[in-house]
Design a protein around this motif. Structure first.
Motif: not given
Length: 61
Positions: A8-15, A17-32
């Motif tokens: 099972r995957d227990f990641r929280e997709r509704d959050r 993480s500022a510590d995960e660069d790929y999550e920050v980059r993805c959100l930044a790219k999505q919203h330019r």
């Protein structure tokens, strides 16, 4: 090879993480916006994805 359904995957997709660069980059790219702006939004508004997406749209104008 098929996926193992017992793992099972227990990641929280509704959050975001500022510590995960790929999550920050993805959100930044999505919203330019910049990754720094995403981290500032996380500091100001918390890490709820819906809130960050709403605030990201406001920054983009």
């Amino acid at each position: 090879m098929t996926d193992d359904k017992t793992k099972r995957d227990f990641r929280e997709r509704d959050r975001v993480s500022a510590d995960e660069d790929y999550e920050v980059r993805c959100l930044a790219k999505q919203h330019r916006i910049t990754p720094e702006q995403v981290r500032e939004l996380i500091t100001e508004h918390g890490n709820d994805r819906k809130t960050l997406e709403r605030e990201g749209r406001k920054l983009r104008g």
